[in-house]
Write a protein that holds these residues in place. Structure first.
Motif, PDB file in Angstrom:
ATOM      1  N   GLU A  55       9.134 -48.438 -23.655  1.00 22.55           N
ATOM      2  CA  GLU A  55       9.979 -47.581 -24.507  1.00 22.55           C
ATOM      3  C   GLU A  55       9.341 -47.293 -25.853  1.00 22.55           C
ATOM      4  OE1 GLU A  55      14.117 -48.330 -24.636  1.00 22.55           O
ATOM      5  OE2 GLU A  55      14.168 -49.016 -22.561  1.00 22.55           O
ATOM      6  N   GLU A  56       8.600 -48.253 -26.382  1.00 20.65           N
ATOM      7  CA  GLU A  56       7.981 -48.056 -27.693  1.00 20.65           C
ATOM      8  C   GLU A  56       6.924 -46.947 -27.668  1.00 20.65           C
ATOM      9  OE1 GLU A  56       5.297 -50.634 -30.809  1.00 20.65           O
ATOM     10  OE2 GLU A  56       6.874 -51.666 -29.694  1.00 20.65           O
ATOM     11  N   SER A  57       6.052 -46.980 -26.656  1.00 19.65           N
ATOM     12  CA  SER A  57       4.966 -45.990 -26.595  1.00 19.65           C
ATOM     13  C   SER A  57       5.303 -44.787 -25.715  1.00 19.65           C
ATOM     14  CB  SER A  57       3.693 -46.653 -26.054  1.00 19.65           C
ATOM     15  OG  SER A  57       3.873 -46.990 -24.685  1.00 19.65           O
ATOM     16  N   GLY A  58       6.282 -44.948 -24.834  1.00 21.79           N
ATOM     17  CA  GLY A  58       6.615 -43.882 -23.894  1.00 21.79           C
ATOM     18  C   GLY A  58       5.693 -43.827 -22.695  1.00 21.79           C
ATOM     19  N   PHE A  59       4.835 -44.846 -22.537  1.00 23.02           N
ATOM     20  CA  PHE A  59       3.866 -44.880 -21.442  1.00 23.02           C
ATOM     21  C   PHE A  59       4.560 -45.348 -20.163  1.00 23.02           C
ATOM     22  CE2 PHE A  59       0.424 -47.057 -19.051  1.00 23.02           C
ATOM     23  CZ  PHE A  59      -0.396 -45.960 -18.842  1.00 23.02           C
ATOM     24  N   ALA A  60       4.444 -44.548 -19.122  1.00 23.86           N
ATOM     25  CA  ALA A  60       5.055 -44.870 -17.831  1.00 23.86           C
ATOM     26  C   ALA A  60       3.961 -45.069 -16.789  1.00 23.86           C
ATOM     27  CB  ALA A  60       5.983 -43.744 -17.396  1.00 23.86           C
ATOM     28  N   PHE A  61       4.092 -46.136 -15.996  1.00 22.15           N
ATOM     29  CA  PHE A  61       3.138 -46.376 -14.925  1.00 22.15           C
ATOM     30  C   PHE A  61       3.810 -47.092 -13.766  1.00 22.15           C
ATOM     31  CE2 PHE A  61       2.968 -50.187 -17.481  1.00 22.15           C
ATOM     32  CZ  PHE A  61       2.752 -51.229 -16.588  1.00 22.15           C
ATOM     33  N   ALA A  62       3.188 -46.973 -12.623  1.00 19.18           N
ATOM     34  CA  ALA A  62       3.631 -47.701 -11.440  1.00 19.18           C
ATOM     35  C   ALA A  62       2.629 -48.823 -11.218  1.00 19.18           C
ATOM     36  CB  ALA A  62       3.681 -46.781 -10.235  1.00 19.18           C
ATOM     37  N   ASP A  63       3.102 -49.934 -10.699  1.00 20.94           N
ATOM     38  CA  ASP A  63       2.248 -51.108 -10.529  1.00 20.94           C
ATOM     39  C   ASP A  63       2.407 -51.636  -9.109  1.00 20.94           C
ATOM     40  OD1 ASP A  63       0.602 -53.259 -10.971  1.00 20.94           O
ATOM     41  OD2 ASP A  63       1.919 -54.254 -12.395  1.00 20.94           O
ATOM     42  N   ILE A  64       1.390 -51.419  -8.280  1.00 22.04           N
ATOM     43  CA  ILE A  64       1.445 -51.937  -6.913  1.00 22.04           C
ATOM     44  C   ILE A  64       1.378 -53.451  -7.011  1.00 22.04           C
ATOM     45  CG2 ILE A  64       0.381 -51.994  -4.627  1.00 22.04           C
ATOM     46  CD1 ILE A  64      -0.793 -49.202  -5.247  1.00 22.04           C
ATOM     47  N   GLN A  65       2.537 -54.072  -6.960  1.00 17.24           N
ATOM     48  CA  GLN A  65       2.615 -55.519  -7.072  1.00 17.24           C
ATOM     49  C   GLN A  65       2.154 -56.207  -5.796  1.00 17.24           C
ATOM     50  OE1 GLN A  65       3.730 -57.825  -9.567  1.00 17.24           O
ATOM     51  NE2 GLN A  65       3.190 -56.038 -10.772  1.00 17.24           N
ATOM     52  N   TYR A  85       1.358 -42.854  -0.430  1.00 17.06           N
ATOM     53  CA  TYR A  85       2.810 -42.684  -0.544  1.00 17.06           C
ATOM     54  C   TYR A  85       3.275 -43.169  -1.922  1.00 17.06           C
ATOM     55  CZ  TYR A  85       7.751 -43.849   0.309  1.00 17.06           C
ATOM     56  OH  TYR A  85       9.118 -43.973   0.218  1.00 17.06           O
ATOM     57  N   ALA A  86       2.787 -44.328  -2.350  1.00 15.87           N
ATOM     58  CA  ALA A  86       3.147 -44.875  -3.664  1.00 15.87           C
ATOM     59  C   ALA A  86       2.652 -43.960  -4.779  1.00 15.87           C
ATOM     60  CB  ALA A  86       2.568 -46.272  -3.832  1.00 15.87           C
ATOM     61  N   GLU A  87       1.436 -43.459  -4.660  1.00 16.49           N
ATOM     62  CA  GLU A  87       0.895 -42.556  -5.673  1.00 16.49           C
ATOM     63  C   GLU A  87       1.739 -41.289  -5.804  1.00 16.49           C
ATOM     64  OE1 GLU A  87      -3.806 -43.808  -4.999  1.00 16.49           O
ATOM     65  OE2 GLU A  87      -3.065 -41.891  -4.231  1.00 16.49           O
ATOM     66  N   ASP A  88       2.083 -40.698  -4.679  1.00 21.37           N
ATOM     67  CA  ASP A  88       2.885 -39.471  -4.697  1.00 21.37           C
ATOM     68  C   ASP A  88       4.244 -39.703  -5.348  1.00 21.37           C
ATOM     69  OD1 ASP A  88       0.828 -38.121  -3.437  1.00 21.37           O
ATOM     70  OD2 ASP A  88       1.758 -38.222  -1.441  1.00 21.37           O
ATOM     71  N   ASN A  89       4.897 -40.801  -4.993  1.00 26.06           N
ATOM     72  CA  ASN A  89       6.206 -41.107  -5.572  1.00 26.06           C
ATOM     73  C   ASN A  89       6.107 -41.438  -7.051  1.00 26.06           C
ATOM     74  OD1 ASN A  89       8.579 -41.202  -3.560  1.00 26.06           O
ATOM     75  ND2 ASN A  89       6.825 -41.981  -2.420  1.00 26.06           N
TER      76      ASN A  89
END
Length: 129
Positions: A55-65, A85-89
């Protein structure tokens, strides 16, 4: 050391960890959590990708856990399909990057990531005591 690694990389260990953390991340509709079954309903793999937002920087990412494919289904292209599939979503959800990690000894996973355009951005260390 061998017992630790055997347990850490077992399907049972992965599924238990998947359900535990899934509960925490499932509150966000952008989280990807898919269990893949064969035609008989047997689990052959899964992928879990939380969506992360600072929230502070506004940076959004997905993390394949976690991504896991049962051994007899490996090298069938299923892991590639799940990652794409994960990348597209993640892209549709507004992620700027997608991250994924693997063990330094998992050469097949490293090669898969490289083939799909991933690059190493961090090092992690472990010491067996």
């Amino acid at each position: 050391s061998d017992d630790y690694r055997k347990d850490c990389f077992s399907l049972t260990h992965h599924i238990n960890g998947f359900y535990e953390y899934l509960d925490q991340t499932s509150k966000d509709s952008r989280t990807i959590a898919e269990i893949i079954e064969d035609e008989n309903g047997c689990v052959i793999g899964y992928i879990w990708v939380p969506f992360c937002f600072d929230e502070e920087s506004g940076f959004a990412f997905a993390d394949i856990q976690d991504i896991y494919i049962e051994e007899k289904y490996r090298e069938s292209g299923l892991a590639t399909k799940l990652i794409r599939y994960a990348e597209d979503n993640a892209r549709r959800s507004g992620a700027k990057v997608i991250r994924s990690g693997t063990g330094c000894e998992n050469i097949k996973s490293i090669r898969l990531h490289e083939k799909l355009g991933y690059y190493q951005y961090r090092y992690e260390f472990e010491k067996v005591l």
